[in-house]
Design a protein around this motif. Structure first.
Motif, mmCIF file in Angstrom:
data_model
loop_
_atom_site.group_PDB
_atom_site.id
_atom_site.type_symbol
_atom_site.label_atom_id
_atom_site.label_comp_id
_atom_site.label_asym_id
_atom_site.label_seq_id
_atom_site.Cartn_x
_atom_site.Cartn_y
_atom_site.Cartn_z
ATOM 1 N N GLY A 1 20.886 5.305 45.947
ATOM 2 C CA GLY A 1 22.287 5.527 46.287
ATOM 3 C C GLY A 1 22.469 5.819 47.761
ATOM 4 N N ARG A 2 21.601 6.656 48.320
ATOM 5 C CA ARG A 2 21.721 6.998 49.739
ATOM 6 C C ARG A 2 21.443 5.782 50.615
ATOM 7 N NH1 ARG A 2 19.616 11.577 49.820
ATOM 8 N NH2 ARG A 2 21.395 12.853 50.458
ATOM 9 N N PRO B 1 29.335 7.048 61.451
ATOM 10 C CA PRO B 1 28.267 8.037 61.632
ATOM 11 C C PRO B 1 27.528 8.303 60.323
ATOM 12 C CG PRO B 1 30.293 8.781 62.682
ATOM 13 C CD PRO B 1 30.647 7.560 61.903
ATOM 14 N N GLN B 2 26.209 8.426 60.415
ATOM 15 C CA GLN B 2 25.395 8.613 59.216
ATOM 16 C C GLN B 2 25.732 9.902 58.463
ATOM 17 O OE1 GLN B 2 23.006 6.585 57.694
ATOM 18 N NE2 GLN B 2 23.828 5.010 59.072
ATOM 19 N N ARG B 3 26.323 10.870 59.137
ATOM 20 C CA ARG B 3 26.706 12.106 58.446
ATOM 21 C C ARG B 3 27.727 11.828 57.346
ATOM 22 N NH1 ARG B 3 31.666 13.200 60.416
ATOM 23 N NH2 ARG B 3 32.155 12.492 62.545
ATOM 24 N N ARG B 4 28.476 10.718 57.473
ATOM 25 C CA ARG B 4 29.462 10.383 56.455
ATOM 26 C C ARG B 4 28.800 10.076 55.115
ATOM 27 N NH1 ARG B 4 33.996 11.417 55.161
ATOM 28 N NH2 ARG B 4 34.556 9.350 54.377
ATOM 29 N N ASP C 1 28.641 13.936 48.516
ATOM 30 C CA ASP C 1 29.114 15.228 48.033
ATOM 31 C C ASP C 1 30.537 15.118 47.479
ATOM 32 O OD1 ASP C 1 28.825 18.251 47.920
ATOM 33 O OD2 ASP C 1 30.587 18.071 49.218
ATOM 34 N N GLN C 2 31.363 14.317 48.133
ATOM 35 C CA GLN C 2 32.762 14.174 47.715
ATOM 36 C C GLN C 2 32.876 13.589 46.313
ATOM 37 O OE1 GLN C 2 35.125 11.906 50.475
ATOM 38 N NE2 GLN C 2 37.060 12.379 49.454
ATOM 39 N N VAL C 3 31.964 12.661 45.962
ATOM 40 C CA VAL C 3 32.046 12.022 44.644
ATOM 41 C C VAL C 3 31.135 12.676 43.617
ATOM 42 C CG1 VAL C 3 32.669 9.822 45.695
ATOM 43 C CG2 VAL C 3 30.268 10.272 45.123
ATOM 44 N N GLY C 4 30.456 13.744 43.988
ATOM 45 C CA GLY C 4 29.668 14.495 43.016
ATOM 46 C C GLY C 4 28.303 13.926 42.697
ATOM 47 N N LEU C 5 27.689 13.193 43.635
ATOM 48 C CA LEU C 5 26.318 12.718 43.457
ATOM 49 C C LEU C 5 25.402 13.626 44.268
ATOM 50 C CD1 LEU C 5 26.751 8.827 43.656
ATOM 51 C CD2 LEU C 5 26.285 10.202 41.620
ATOM 52 N N LEU D 1 32.907 4.497 44.599
ATOM 53 C CA LEU D 1 33.981 5.246 45.243
ATOM 54 C C LEU D 1 33.511 5.834 46.573
ATOM 55 C CD1 LEU D 1 35.609 7.055 42.196
ATOM 56 C CD2 LEU D 1 36.775 5.507 43.787
ATOM 57 N N ALA D 2 32.273 6.325 46.598
ATOM 58 C CA ALA D 2 31.722 6.844 47.853
ATOM 59 C C ALA D 2 31.684 5.750 48.913
ATOM 60 C CB ALA D 2 30.321 7.406 47.618
#
Length: 299
Positions: free
Chosen positions: A90-91, A104-107, A113-117, A139-140
């Protein structure tokens, strides 16, 4: 802003989408509804440039999607949660997308985190993901470029009730911050809970559109009498055609005052006279698209 103007798509002798027009304004969630084969996915693919239209135009912020210099930064797409490389984690999937979009890779971690993975899920190969996890990853990916528009085709497939509730909040928050959402879903109750506007399509044509409140508002009058046949005859004489409601009352497309006057003029005693209540999105959907799924299935 999404603008669709007289969009059509024909495959040989079959017309999949026929003269479809609607707009999706910033700050709103638009529910795009219709039975299987009605033309929803084809319309969304034409908006995104994946399927060339036979006629008509579709633009995002006044520009053809294919002419956007970096579309992922303007429009977040989730049209097929299965269209991801199964061998990547996933990452890795999000890192590659971030690199392509110049994000940016921080996104990557922010969106995970925003989508709960969590970290464990992010390290897992996509082939091992459940459908619900793929939807969250999709969604992410849609959110990765911080777009102003989201176009989502059945994003709740595979999500459990908690996940559906979470997604509803995510989309509502996105729109409340000025974003534009076009959402196709078969989960009518969830669409009813989150959408501001509705576009209903059947057999390739738009059969209804407007604000949710407009389409779900009760229309006409519900009336009941001791003598139903005498009441129906009185309404017919007054030129007020009636139909049977689900609760035994008659439903009349007229104001209560006109219905009451028609009954009084004929000496019909009424037991009940009130504005009709909304039938709800599910009943309206079935009424507007009655038979369309059957016709599509036998073409």
């Amino acid at each position: 802003m999404i603008s669709v103007e007289r969009l059509s798509k024909r495959y040989g002798g079959h017309t999949a989408v026929n003269d479809v027009s609607f707009t999706c304004a910033p700050g709103t969630v638009t529910g795009f509804l219709g039975p299987n084969g009605a033309g929803k996915s084809t319309t969304m693919r034409m908006i995104c440039g994946f399927t060339p239209p036979t006629a008509g135009t579709a633009t995002v912020h006044g520009v053809d999607y294919r002419r956007l210099p970096n579309p992922g930064r303007e429009v977040g797409l989730l049209l097929d949660a299965g269209a991801m490389h199964p061998g990547r984690t996933g990452r890795e999937t999000l890192r590659l997308s971030a690199q392509v979009m110049g994000v940016p890779q921080r996104r990557v971690d922010e969106c995970l985190d925003q989508v709960g993975l969590n970290a464990v899920a992010a390290k897992r190969r996509v082939r091992a993901y459940s459908l619900g996890m793929r939807q969250r990853l999709g969604l992410a990916q849609a959110l990765l470029g911080s777009p102003r528009v989201l176009i989502l085709d059945e994003p709740a497939n595979g999500l459990d009730p908690e996940g559906i509730f979470w997604m509803r909040g995510l989309l509502r928050d996105f729109a409340d911050r000025g974003g534009t959402v076009l959402l196709s879903s078969h989960l009518l109750r969830e669409v009813e809970a989150v959408a501001d506007r509705l576009v209903v399509i059947g057999a390739g044509r738009v059969v209804a559109q407007g604000s949710k409140d407009e389409l779900l508002a009760g229309a006409g009058t519900a009336v009941r009498a001791r003598d139903p046949q005498a009441l129906r005859a009185a309404l017919d004489r007054a030129g007020l055609p009636a139909r049977s409601g689900t609760d035994g009352a008659l439903l009349v497309d007229a104001e209560p005052g006109a219905v009451g006057q028609a009954a009084a003029d004929s000496g019909v005693a009424l037991l009940e006279l009130r504005p009709a209540e909304s039938a709800g999105l599910e009943q309206i959907f079935l009424t507007l698209t009655a038979g369309d799924s059957v016709r599509e299935a036998v073409k």
